[in-house]
Design an enzyme around this catalytic site. Structure first.
Site, PDB file in Angstrom:
ATOM      1  N   SER A 184      15.420   1.305   0.164  1.00  0.00           N
ATOM      2  CA  SER A 184      15.624   0.629   1.449  1.00  0.00           C
ATOM      3  C   SER A 184      17.053   0.721   1.968  1.00  0.00           C
ATOM      4  CB  SER A 184      15.188  -0.826   1.350  1.00  0.00           C
ATOM      5  OG  SER A 184      15.831  -1.473   0.275  1.00  0.00           O
ATOM      6  N   HIS A 212       8.958   1.273   3.194  1.00  0.00           N
ATOM      7  CA  HIS A 212       9.582   2.098   4.238  1.00  0.00           C
ATOM      8  C   HIS A 212       8.948   3.481   4.377  1.00  0.00           C
ATOM      9  CE1 HIS A 212      12.873  -0.708   5.024  1.00  0.00           C
ATOM     10  NE2 HIS A 212      12.834  -0.952   3.725  1.00  0.00           N
ATOM     11  N   LYS A 244       7.589  -3.541   8.624  1.00  0.00           N
ATOM     12  CA  LYS A 244       8.392  -2.339   8.857  1.00  0.00           C
ATOM     13  C   LYS A 244       7.664  -1.480   9.892  1.00  0.00           C
ATOM     14  CE  LYS A 244      11.136  -4.108   5.824  1.00  0.00           C
ATOM     15  NZ  LYS A 244      11.079  -4.117   4.378  1.00  0.00           N
TER      16      LYS A 244
HETATM   17  C1  LIG Z   1      11.325  -5.329   3.398  1.00  0.00           C
HETATM   18  C2  LIG Z   1      10.969  -5.010   2.002  1.00  0.00           C
HETATM   19  C3  LIG Z   1      10.267  -5.924   1.208  1.00  0.00           C
HETATM   20  C4  LIG Z   1       9.983  -7.322   1.669  1.00  0.00           C
HETATM   21  O1  LIG Z   1       8.965  -7.363   2.587  1.00  0.00           O
HETATM   22  P1  LIG Z   1       8.835  -8.659   3.513  1.00  0.00           P
HETATM   23  O2  LIG Z   1       7.446  -8.573   4.028  1.00  0.00           O
HETATM   24  O3  LIG Z   1       9.868  -8.528   4.561  1.00  0.00           O
HETATM   25  O4  LIG Z   1       9.056  -9.841   2.623  1.00  0.00           O
HETATM   26  C5  LIG Z   1       9.856  -5.532  -0.041  1.00  0.00           C
HETATM   27  N1  LIG Z   1      10.166  -4.307  -0.516  1.00  0.00           N
HETATM   28  C6  LIG Z   1      10.874  -3.416   0.195  1.00  0.00           C
HETATM   29  C7  LIG Z   1      11.185  -2.080  -0.386  1.00  0.00           C
HETATM   30  C8  LIG Z   1      11.306  -3.748   1.475  1.00  0.00           C
HETATM   31  O5  LIG Z   1      12.027  -2.891   2.181  1.00  0.00           O
END
Ligand SMILES: *Cc1c(COP(=O)(O)O)cnc(C)c1O
Length: 393
Positions: A184, A212, A244
């Site tokens: 990320s 992502h 995302k």
């Molecule tokens: C954003 C993200 C999360 C968390 O997801 P949310 O739904 O925002 O809590 C978990 N893992 C990764 C790799 C992320 O980028």
């Protein structure tokens, strides 16, 4: 015996964060036109280069319409947890569509990705287990390992040989390997074929968080497994998030019938919490459908990514190996990243400075994310501004 109460003061710790340039500040955002990447940040107009709305689906008319219709039909709140009366027709339909999208027997919807990872890891790894994680994994995977009570082992970023050595040294108990699909903060990909081979050789479970990657990479947007041509059987559990590329909110785990059934029994972050609002599930169904029916969005954000890299390369800006819409520029100290971010904001671009503890000391960075909502001219102007800010004097 009475203990004199010490005066509680948070001030010294906060002052120390200030002194180290690590105090986090929220900025308040207002959107005039939700379909555009232009925002007002604390009253200042700028182009947002930090959102994870890679496909511009957060304000897609069909997604908004599905959200409104479902809110009218079902109300706003889910009213209960999934195991009581919170699991509604929209959740059930979304789970079936996610299973089909990921080519798996079944999927289960969680309220957030953070909770999906906590619930998954704790359900799979008991105290006698060893949980292995890439050093650059998302905080929620790290915390999942901690909360599980299992023994934790980090392996150097992307280093499958090091992981294999660690796995070989484990004497008993379950082995669970956790990795981001697309990292990320760096945008690079996990070496998934080699990881899957190592896990299969050593009898370890493999869980991949493709927050992502889904919707963005792979021939048809099905994420890192599709990108590498892996079969679903090579990865025990696939985690995806809706906040995302799908532009909504929530998350899921996909896998075998037995895995999902186990999560329903054992994932505490699933059992002991209110179900996602059904309208969010409905909006996510619409977003998933649009991500499939409008492949130009994925092609667009990837074309913008290539354009950004070309222009930045020509301007002498040093980039990492990321081919995804996450494009970090390493700045070193937290201070220099903050200064660069502030100058960019003055020039009309919001690019967040990512600092410790989110990233390791001395790897503070500007983290740019691209979206199909950006115009070519936005990207060109950003690179021109970056060239002035980050190039060596
Ligand atoms: C954003 C993200 C999360 C968390 O997801 P949310 O739904 O925002 O809590 C978990 N893992 C990764 C790799 C992320 O980028």
């Amino acid at each position: 015996m009475t203990v004199p109460a010490a005066p509680i003061s948070f001030a010294p710790a906060l002052a120390e964060l200030d002194a180290r340039g690590l105090r986090r500040r929220r900025r308040t955002v207002r959107r005039g036109n939700p379909e555009s990447a232009e925002i007002e940040l604390d009253g200042r107009r700028c182009v947002d280069f930090c959102s994870n709305d890679y496909l511009g689906l957060a304000a897609h008319p069909q997604v908004i319409e599905a959200f409104i219709d479902a809110a009218q039909m079902h109300g706003v709140g889910a009213r209960a947890s999934h195991l009581v009366t919170g699991h509604q027709t929209e959740h059930e339909a979304l789970e079936q569509e996610l299973a089909a999208f990921t080519g798996r027997e079944r999927a289960i919807v969680f309220s957030t990705g953070y909770m999906a990872n906590l619930g998954l890891v704790r359900a799979l790894a008991g105290r006698d287990a060893v949980v292995y994680g890439d050093q650059l994994n998302h905080a929620s995977l790290i915390d999942g390992g901690r909360l599980s009570g299992a023994k934790l082992q980090r392996y150097p970023h992307g280093d499958v040989a090091a992981l294999e050595q660690q796995l070989a040294a484990q004497e008993s108990g379950t082995a669970l390997v956790l990795t981001d699909g697309v990292f990320s903060m760096d945008g690079d990909l996990a070496p998934l074929p080699a990881l899957a081979a190592a896990c299969s050789k050593c009898g370890a479970y493999l869980a991949v968080d493709d927050a992502h990657g889904l919707g963005v990479i792979g021939e048809t947007g099905r994420g890192i497994l599709e990108h590498f041509g892996l079969s679903p059987t090579q990865v025990l559990a696939l985690v995806g998030t809706f906040g995302k590329a799908f532009g909504t909110f929530g998350a899921f785990v996909a896998g075998s019938e037995d895995l999902i059934e186990t999560l329903i029994q054992r994932a505490r972050t699933y059992i002991y919490t209110t179900a996602l609002p059904p309208a969010v599930a409905a909006a996510t169904r619409a977003a998933l459908a649009v991500s499939i029916s409008e492949p130009w969005r994925r092609e667009r954000v990837l074309a913008l990514t290539r354009r950004f890299r070309e222009l930045a390369g020509a301007a002498g800006i040093k980039l990492g190996p990321s081919e995804t819409p996450i494009q970090p520029i390493l700045m070193g100290s937290a201070d220099s990243a903050m200064r660069a971010s502030n100058v960019l904001l003055e020039r009309g671009f919001f690019v967040a400075a990512i600092r410790p503890p989110t990233v390791a000391a001395d790897t503070s960075r500007l983290r740019i994310t691209l979206s199909s909502a950006h115009r070519d001219a936005d990207v060109e102007a950003l690179v021109a501004a970056l060239a002035a800010v980050v190039s060596p004097e």
